[in-house]
Write an enzyme that holds these catalytic residues in place. Sequence first.
Site, mmCIF file in Angstrom:
data_model
loop_
_atom_site.group_PDB
_atom_site.id
_atom_site.type_symbol
_atom_site.label_atom_id
_atom_site.label_comp_id
_atom_site.label_asym_id
_atom_site.label_seq_id
_atom_site.Cartn_x
_atom_site.Cartn_y
_atom_site.Cartn_z
ATOM 1 N N GLY A 46 32.287 71.767 61.637
ATOM 2 C CA GLY A 46 33.602 72.368 61.471
ATOM 3 C C GLY A 46 34.295 72.491 62.807
ATOM 4 N N GLN A 51 40.140 76.056 68.662
ATOM 5 C CA GLN A 51 39.040 75.606 69.527
ATOM 6 C C GLN A 51 39.458 74.450 70.441
ATOM 7 O OE1 GLN A 51 36.069 75.440 66.109
ATOM 8 N NE2 GLN A 51 34.760 75.616 67.908
ATOM 9 N N CYS A 93 27.871 77.009 67.767
ATOM 10 C CA CYS A 93 29.295 76.710 67.829
ATOM 11 C C CYS A 93 29.561 75.734 68.969
ATOM 12 C CB CYS A 93 30.058 78.012 68.052
ATOM 13 S SG CYS A 93 31.843 77.855 68.148
ATOM 14 N N LEU A 94 30.455 74.789 68.710
ATOM 15 C CA LEU A 94 30.841 73.838 69.759
ATOM 16 C C LEU A 94 31.454 74.547 70.964
ATOM 17 C CD1 LEU A 94 32.407 70.998 67.567
ATOM 18 C CD2 LEU A 94 30.123 71.049 68.618
ATOM 19 N N HIS A 135 32.918 81.249 59.521
ATOM 20 C CA HIS A 135 32.856 80.984 60.963
ATOM 21 C C HIS A 135 34.154 80.327 61.447
ATOM 22 C CE1 HIS A 135 30.568 79.518 64.647
ATOM 23 N NE2 HIS A 135 31.621 78.705 64.642
ATOM 24 N N GLU A 136 34.599 79.276 60.747
ATOM 25 C CA GLU A 136 35.797 78.546 61.182
ATOM 26 C C GLU A 136 37.060 79.384 61.010
ATOM 27 O OE1 GLU A 136 35.630 76.001 63.030
ATOM 28 O OE2 GLU A 136 33.507 75.674 62.654
ATOM 29 N N HIS A 139 37.663 81.769 63.818
ATOM 30 C CA HIS A 139 38.286 81.172 65.007
ATOM 31 C C HIS A 139 39.802 81.308 64.965
ATOM 32 C CE1 HIS A 139 35.059 79.377 67.311
ATOM 33 N NE2 HIS A 139 34.557 78.789 66.229
#
Length: 171
Positions: A46, A51, A93-94, A135-136, A139
């Site tokens: 995702g 981000q 997470c990225l 999670h996404e 953000h």
Amino acid sequence: MEYLTVLTIPDPRLKMKGERVETIDAGILDLLEAMVKTMYHDEGCGLSATQVGIAKRLVVIDMGDESTPEPLKMINPEIIWRSPQTERYQEACLSVPGVSAEVERHVEVKVRYTDIHNKTQEVHGKGYFAECLQHELDHLDGILYIDHLSPMKRQLLINKVIKSKRLSGTR
């Protein structure tokens, strides 16, 4: 469109809130495609626009299974229902590279969003898919999974990421 650069902690832009998308135009569609391309390149499941430093309420997800047979591209997503049951999930997470931690999330959620054809859609996520949705969407409000941890655990993970970046010479 080229790959986008995924911001990593402690970049303050990760705390910005995404603004509603009022018009779905070629620029938004191109951005969603670039986000999908970047998500695959960086081996994530995702990615949110915040981000990559863009304050828009856009999310892409691909679980690599039947829950997302093709990349899910969500415009202005919002959680409209959460199950009362919660569970702890191991999250990464990225934007917080190289570390992970357990975070408590709702086991099921329903998300309403606008698709790329300007149609209102709903998706019902369970288990890991529900965790990824939450999670996404966090953000988009400037919340990282580490913000759900105790201050001591959060700082420990931040320090690990910063040390790793320093040792590898990355920013």
